[in-house]
Design an enzyme around this catalytic site. Structure first.
Site, PDB file in Angstrom:
ATOM      1  N   GLU A  96      -4.448  -6.121 -14.093  1.00 20.45           N
ATOM      2  CA  GLU A  96      -5.262  -5.154 -15.624  1.00 20.45           C
ATOM      3  C   GLU A  96      -4.225  -3.707 -15.539  1.00 20.45           C
ATOM      4  OE1 GLU A  96      -9.844  -5.881 -15.138  1.00 20.45           O
ATOM      5  OE2 GLU A  96      -9.108  -4.644 -14.110  1.00 20.45           O
ATOM      6  N   CYS A 109      -1.265   3.460 -16.380  1.00 16.97           N
ATOM      7  CA  CYS A 109      -1.166   3.655 -14.973  1.00 16.97           C
ATOM      8  C   CYS A 109      -0.913   1.234 -14.841  1.00 16.97           C
ATOM      9  CB  CYS A 109      -2.747   3.239 -14.928  1.00 16.97           C
ATOM     10  SG  CYS A 109      -3.578   2.772 -12.695  1.00 16.97           S
ATOM     11  N   CYS A 116      -4.307  -8.278  -3.832  1.00 21.67           N
ATOM     12  CA  CYS A 116      -4.153  -6.639  -3.169  1.00 21.67           C
ATOM     13  C   CYS A 116      -4.588  -7.289  -2.065  1.00 21.67           C
ATOM     14  CB  CYS A 116      -4.573  -5.790  -3.458  1.00 21.67           C
ATOM     15  SG  CYS A 116      -4.379  -3.948  -1.859  1.00 21.67           S
ATOM     16  N   CYS A 120      -8.863  -1.824   1.512  1.00 19.01           N
ATOM     17  CA  CYS A 120      -9.459  -1.122   1.402  1.00 19.01           C
ATOM     18  C   CYS A 120     -10.834  -0.525   1.420  1.00 19.01           C
ATOM     19  CB  CYS A 120      -8.715   0.400   0.633  1.00 19.01           C
ATOM     20  SG  CYS A 120      -7.095   0.752   1.113  1.00 19.01           S
ATOM     21  N   CYS A 123     -12.350   0.331  -2.741  1.00 18.39           N
ATOM     22  CA  CYS A 123     -11.440   0.268  -3.839  1.00 18.39           C
ATOM     23  C   CYS A 123     -11.589  -1.417  -4.127  1.00 18.39           C
ATOM     24  CB  CYS A 123      -9.580  -0.034  -3.981  1.00 18.39           C
ATOM     25  SG  CYS A 123      -8.515  -0.423  -4.643  1.00 18.39           S
ATOM     26  N   GLY A 167      -2.772  -3.891  -6.187  1.00 19.11           N
ATOM     27  CA  GLY A 167      -1.532  -4.020  -5.523  1.00 19.11           C
ATOM     28  C   GLY A 167      -1.531  -2.554  -5.536  1.00 19.11           C
ATOM     29  N   SER A 199       2.744   5.294  -6.270  1.00 19.88           N
ATOM     30  CA  SER A 199       1.125   5.614  -5.302  1.00 19.88           C
ATOM     31  C   SER A 199       1.281   4.020  -4.614  1.00 19.88           C
ATOM     32  CB  SER A 199       0.220   5.101  -5.511  1.00 19.88           C
ATOM     33  OG  SER A 199      -0.771   6.128  -4.878  1.00 19.88           O
ATOM     34  N   SER A 222      -2.253   7.707  -1.375  1.00 15.54           N
ATOM     35  CA  SER A 222      -3.349   7.918  -0.345  1.00 15.54           C
ATOM     36  C   SER A 222      -3.669   8.301   0.416  1.00 15.54           C
ATOM     37  CB  SER A 222      -4.091   5.868  -1.146  1.00 15.54           C
ATOM     38  OG  SER A 222      -4.008   6.048  -2.908  1.00 15.54           O
ATOM     39  N   CYS A 341      -9.598   5.278 -10.983  1.00 13.79           N
ATOM     40  CA  CYS A 341      -9.560   5.090 -10.088  1.00 13.79           C
ATOM     41  C   CYS A 341     -10.111   4.391  -9.351  1.00 13.79           C
ATOM     42  CB  CYS A 341      -9.181   6.189  -9.044  1.00 13.79           C
ATOM     43  SG  CYS A 341      -8.008   6.381  -7.540  1.00 13.79           S
TER      44      CYS A 341
END
Length: 349
Positions: A96, A109, A116, A120, A123, A167, A199, A222, A341
């Site tokens: 995405e 973005c 990933c 986290c 997320c 990722g 990031s 982050s 986000c």
């Protein structure tokens, strides 16, 4: 049985390697340069679009090479004009990317991995399996497609690129760096490096490598907690990359690049939103020139976190400002289509 040779991904080749292939075909060097220009400056995804090549040469190229172009699979339009796209890759994997329009900027973005591996807790992407790294051309394609979408829908080209999609970019270091090289090159998309932000969740040795490579683009960390106990709880990567290790790596990075760092800080209700948390963050900010983006939390079905209250957000930001820290409060975009986000996780097939 006849074994068919696998076609070469033409965009995986440097110009010099491409020239060698053309020499083997009995073609002049300038033909390779023409193809390279079509691929990277004009962003074509079909050899038949290369109109200054003979039909015979185009057919030869189709026999030997492939262009593994990403394509938009599904687009969703938010009430706030944000557009989330699911891209289909050559191997049917889905990723995405998001187009975020604002009055003075148009931001893409982009993702750097299929899924990933960092888990986290807040997320949505962290709850997916990491299937593979993206190739440089697959990252580049997202930028091209989002730029086309921006011009088509908003009559405005991209102004900024953030590697904040699916990722961890620093776990796909070589390919991310190559994608940025093609995006910023004069014989590529010719975008300014200062318009690009990468990031990371925080991988100390790779942050130092960014310093050694003296990168020109912006770096965002982050952070989300300036306390190891809390950060371990929500970001398991912190167990191997403590705040002390990150601070040392960031200071090294700054000494090499002179680029200030942005800290991304999501406020979770009654977890990291107290003035004591703000004081810990202010202390962490003293290590090097930086700014802080305070981000509204976007709830996901996998996690129990909720966004903090507006009054707490304002008090948190005010405390940091009193400490002389440059602070922005970022409101979420595209929440209604799960494009904000922390919400990217491929659902549609």
């Amino acid at each position: 049985m006849v074994v068919t040779a696998k076609k070469i991904d033409v965009r995986s080749l440097t110009l010099e390697t491409l020239e060698k292939h053309f020499a083997e075909l009995g073609e002049k060097n300038f033909r390779a340069k023409q193809v390279y220009s079509w691929l990277w400056e004009k962003s074509v995804s079909d050899f038949d679009q290369m109109s200054n090549l003979s039909k015979d040469l185009r057919n030869k190229l189709k026999e030997l090479f492939t262009i593994n172009a990403a394509k938009i699979h599904i687009s969703q339009f938010s009430n706030d004009r944000t557009i989330k796209n699911t891209f289909k890759l050559y191997d049917e994997n889905l990723i995405e990317g998001v187009l975020i329009p604002a009055p003075e900027r148009m931001t893409a973005c982009v993702s750097s991995q299929v899924g990933c591996s960092l888990t986290c807790k807040f997320c949505a992407t962290g709850y997916m399996e990491r299937k593979r790294n993206l190739n440089p051309d697959e990252i580049y394609d997202q930028v091209v497609l989002l730029d086309q979408q921006a011009k088509l829908n908003y009559n405005h080209p991209l102004t900024n690129i953030v590697y904040m999609g699916m990722g961890e970019p620093l776990l796909n270091y070589a390919n991310v760096m190559k994608s940025i090289e093609r995006i910023t090159a004069e014989d590529g998309l010719n975008m300014a490096a200062k318009r690009i932000t990468v990031s990371t969740a925080g991988i100390a040795k790779m942050i130092k490598k960014l310093g050694d490579d003296q990168v020109k683009f912006n770096l965002a960390l982050s952070l989300h907690a300036a306390n190891d106990k809390k950060r371990n709880e929500i970001m398991p990567i912190n167990e191997q990359n403590s705040l002390k290790a990150l601070a040392e790596a960031l200071k090294y990075y700054f000494s090499k690049t002179k680029n200030p760092v942005t800290y991304e800080y999501i406020l979770f209700d009654n977890f990291n939103d107290s003035l004591e948390d703000a004081a810990e963050l202010a202390a962490f900010c003293k290590h090097l020139p930086c700014k802080v983006n305070i981000i509204e939390y976007n709830p996901i079905s996998f996690a129990d976190f909720i966004n903090t209250q507006e009054a707490k957000t304002d008090a948190f930001a005010a405390y940091l400002k009193k400490q002389g820290i440059n602070v922005n409060i970022r409101r979420s975009r595209g929440k209604d289509i799960d494009a904000a986000c922390g919400q990217l996780a491929v659902k549609q097939q």
